[in-house]
Design a protein around this motif. Sequence first.
Motif, short mmCIF file in Angstrom:
data_model
loop_
_atom_site.label_atom_id
_atom_site.label_comp_id
_atom_site.label_asym_id
_atom_site.label_seq_id
_atom_site.Cartn_x
_atom_site.Cartn_y
_atom_site.Cartn_z
N ASP A 55 54.45 34.83 47.72
CA ASP A 55 54.69 34.95 46.29
C ASP A 55 53.44 35.53 45.62
OD1 ASP A 55 55.97 34.73 43.85
OD2 ASP A 55 55.43 32.64 43.56
N ILE A 56 53.61 36.17 44.48
CA ILE A 56 52.45 36.73 43.78
C ILE A 56 51.79 35.69 42.88
CG2 ILE A 56 51.75 38.29 41.92
CD1 ILE A 56 53.27 40.47 43.13
N MET A 61 44.91 30.72 43.61
CA MET A 61 44.74 32.01 44.29
C MET A 61 46.08 32.71 44.38
SD MET A 61 42.80 32.67 47.88
CE MET A 61 41.97 34.24 48.13
N THR A 62 46.19 33.86 43.77
CA THR A 62 47.47 34.57 43.72
C THR A 62 47.72 35.35 45.01
OG1 THR A 62 46.55 36.62 42.83
CG2 THR A 62 47.12 34.88 41.24
N GLY A 63 48.94 35.88 45.12
CA GLY A 63 49.27 36.71 46.27
C GLY A 63 48.42 37.96 46.32
N ILE A 64 48.11 38.52 45.14
CA ILE A 64 47.23 39.69 45.10
C ILE A 64 45.84 39.33 45.62
CG2 ILE A 64 46.07 41.34 43.58
CD1 ILE A 64 49.00 41.95 43.94
N ASP A 65 45.35 38.13 45.27
CA ASP A 65 44.04 37.68 45.76
C ASP A 65 44.05 37.57 47.28
OD1 ASP A 65 42.93 37.46 43.23
OD2 ASP A 65 43.60 35.40 42.97
N VAL A 66 45.15 37.05 47.82
CA VAL A 66 45.27 36.91 49.28
C VAL A 66 45.25 38.29 49.93
CG1 VAL A 66 46.76 36.16 51.18
CG2 VAL A 66 46.55 34.75 49.13
N ALA A 67 46.03 39.22 49.37
CA ALA A 67 46.07 40.57 49.92
C ALA A 67 44.69 41.23 49.86
CB ALA A 67 47.08 41.41 49.14
#
Length: 251
Positions: A55-56, A61-67
Amino acid sequence: MHKLLIVDDEYEIRNGLSHYIPWNEIGFEVVGHVENGLAALNFISKHPVHVLLCDIRMPVMTGIDVARELSKQKSHVKIVLLSGYKEFEYAQQALDFGVRSYLLKPAKYTEIYAVFSRIKEELDENPPPTPSPPEAAFEKTIEEDDISTRAIRLIKKYIHEHYKDATLENAAKIVYLNPYYLSKYFKTQTGENFSDYLTRVRMNKAVELLKDVKYKTYEISELVGYSNAKNFTRSFRKYFGQTPREFRNMD
């Protein structure tokens, strides 16, 4: 079977994705499902994972942060982002970090099947290297303390910039936490209640303003978030042991 990790802060969604999609028919094994980006990174650092369905919008910590973090670490984990938000900027950021696909909630089974069938073909044709212990832990693993520090820094920045009308509810929106959880989280990380920290910021700002004689006490009261001057005086006396007038006349 390729190993899949599912990440979503809503239990019903991650549980549903884990159990109601016939992943084995597509060629995947769900090796875990976790509730946020930090938990995902920690899981990946300890277990082999080939694909992340993430999920974003999530707490801390967001999905964008993980990416972004996985891209920085040159990880071989392929990422599919899942979100109910249609803003183009999210999709654009996802592409910047090498995300394989972007699904909108509620994702249809046919869409999931198509995306993961394509990823399976890629993995079959170019199998990712088996991670060695140092690689599995990342050369520079992101630590929980680092994420906590960033989240708390954002909350404190919000309070310092909006002390006049800052609220727990609005602070919670910044880090995608519900207010109840944020209250506990802030206390755990700082040893101080959110309300106490806000009061401290307001009181210190009041002291600055009291040193400027152009401000009357009731004006300072409003500037630091107290609509009632008596409440401001009461809070100031409780905090400093003297009234604003006494403080101003100290010299």
